[in-house]
Design a protein around this motif. Structure first.
Motif, PDB file in Angstrom:
ATOM      1  N   ILE A   1       0.844  -1.206   0.000  1.00  0.00           N
ATOM      2  CA  ILE A   1       0.000   0.000   0.000  1.00  0.00           C
ATOM      3  C   ILE A   1       0.876   1.252   0.000  1.00  0.00           C
ATOM      4  N   ILE A   2       1.909   1.258   0.815  1.00  0.00           N
ATOM      5  CA  ILE A   2       2.814   2.416   0.869  1.00  0.00           C
ATOM      6  C   ILE A   2       3.505   2.595  -0.477  1.00  0.00           C
ATOM      7  N   ALA A   3       3.994   1.500  -1.061  1.00  0.00           N
ATOM      8  CA  ALA A   3       4.677   1.577  -2.361  1.00  0.00           C
ATOM      9  C   ALA A   3       3.726   2.097  -3.435  1.00  0.00           C
ATOM     10  N   ASP A   4       2.482   1.627  -3.420  1.00  0.00           N
ATOM     11  CA  ASP A   4       1.493   2.096  -4.388  1.00  0.00           C
ATOM     12  C   ASP A   4       1.235   3.591  -4.207  1.00  0.00           C
ATOM     13  N   PHE A   5       1.069   4.027  -2.981  1.00  0.00           N
ATOM     14  CA  PHE A   5       0.841   5.444  -2.704  1.00  0.00           C
ATOM     15  C   PHE A   5       2.015   6.288  -3.198  1.00  0.00           C
ATOM     16  N   LEU A   6       3.224   5.862  -2.908  1.00  0.00           N
ATOM     17  CA  LEU A   6       4.397   6.624  -3.335  1.00  0.00           C
ATOM     18  C   LEU A   6       4.533   6.647  -4.855  1.00  0.00           C
ATOM     19  N   ARG A   7       4.251   5.540  -5.507  1.00  0.00           N
ATOM     20  CA  ARG A   7       4.304   5.474  -6.973  1.00  0.00           C
ATOM     21  C   ARG A   7       3.286   6.439  -7.566  1.00  0.00           C
ATOM     22  N   ARG A   8       2.069   6.416  -7.033  1.00  0.00           N
ATOM     23  CA  ARG A   8       1.012   7.287  -7.543  1.00  0.00           C
ATOM     24  C   ARG A   8       1.311   8.755  -7.237  1.00  0.00           C
ATOM     25  N   THR A   9       1.914   9.027  -6.089  1.00  0.00           N
ATOM     26  CA  THR A   9       2.313  10.399  -5.753  1.00  0.00           C
ATOM     27  C   THR A   9       3.397  10.881  -6.710  1.00  0.00           C
ATOM     28  N   THR A  10       4.352  10.013  -7.019  1.00  0.00           N
ATOM     29  CA  THR A  10       5.410  10.353  -7.971  1.00  0.00           C
ATOM     30  C   THR A  10       4.817  10.643  -9.347  1.00  0.00           C
ATOM     31  N   ASP A  11       3.868   9.827  -9.785  1.00  0.00           N
ATOM     32  CA  ASP A  11       3.203  10.047 -11.068  1.00  0.00           C
ATOM     33  C   ASP A  11       2.466  11.383 -11.088  1.00  0.00           C
ATOM     34  N   ALA A  12       1.775  11.701  -9.993  1.00  0.00           N
ATOM     35  CA  ALA A  12       1.057  12.978  -9.902  1.00  0.00           C
ATOM     36  C   ALA A  12       2.036  14.146  -9.974  1.00  0.00           C
ATOM     37  N   GLY A  13       3.164  14.009  -9.296  1.00  0.00           N
ATOM     38  CA  GLY A  13       4.198  15.052  -9.363  1.00  0.00           C
ATOM     39  C   GLY A  13       4.755  15.210 -10.764  1.00  0.00           C
ATOM     40  N   GLY A  14       4.928  14.091 -11.459  1.00  0.00           N
ATOM     41  CA  GLY A  14       5.410  14.144 -12.844  1.00  0.00           C
ATOM     42  C   GLY A  14       4.436  14.851 -13.756  1.00  0.00           C
ATOM     43  N   ARG A  15       3.152  14.552 -13.586  1.00  0.00           N
ATOM     44  CA  ARG A  15       2.136  15.220 -14.409  1.00  0.00           C
ATOM     45  C   ARG A  15       2.098  16.725 -14.123  1.00  0.00           C
ATOM     46  N   ALA A  16       2.179  17.087 -12.853  1.00  0.00           N
ATOM     47  CA  ALA A  16       2.177  18.510 -12.493  1.00  0.00           C
ATOM     48  C   ALA A  16       3.400  19.221 -13.060  1.00  0.00           C
TER      49      ALA A  16
END
Length: 147
Positions: free
Chosen positions: A125-140
């Motif tokens: 769950i933590i890894a998924d959250f961090l991956r998705r947060t990284t993706d959101a940062g990349g899009r921004a």
């Protein structure tokens, strides 16, 4: 949610400070260090692809690559698959990575201790959250670069 966002902001600041100190130990400017990390993670890359990923002007990237090459961190190789004979790719020289790994050893040991407190499901769950947060940062970041 506010606490998570504040924690991520604090994490971002702390990791930036850690990276700055590690870069200083190996005589790399912050931007050079980040570009080296991009090449290590996604390379080999063309200078223009690296410039896009980093959100930097190509002329700025030339100076960064010159410094990284002089420092023995990267090489520019001719791209044998390119139709333009002048095309190059940037490739990290792995023999210098041991210097970086040694400087990150304390943080890596701390992360191992921290992760030991969680079970496999929680870590997923933590890894998924961090991956998705990284993706959101990349899009921004991409949105800001494209403006």
């Amino acid at each position: 949610m506010t606490e998570i966002k504040e924690s991520l902001r604090g994490l971002s600041i702390q990791l930036s400070l850690l990276n700055h100190q590690i870069g200083a130990h190996v005589d790399l400017k912050d931007v050079d260090f980040y570009c080296l990390d991009l090449v290590n993670r996604y390379g080999p890359l063309s200078p223009s692809a690296l410039s896009r990923r980093a959100g930097l002007h190509p002329a700025t990237m030339t100076g960064i690559l010159d410094r990284l090459q002089r420092g023995g961190w990267v090489v520019r190789d001719r791209d044998p698959e390119a139709t333009d004979r002048r095309a190059v790719t940037v490739r990290a020289l792995r023999d210098r990575n041991s210097e970086l790994f040694a400087l990150y050893a304390g943080m890596n040991a701390s992360m191992d201790e921290l992760c030991a407190d969680y079970d496999d499901d929680e870590l997923r769950i933590i890894a998924d959250f961090l991956r998705r947060t990284t993706d959101a940062g990349g899009r921004a970041t991409d949105e800001l670069v494209d403006e």
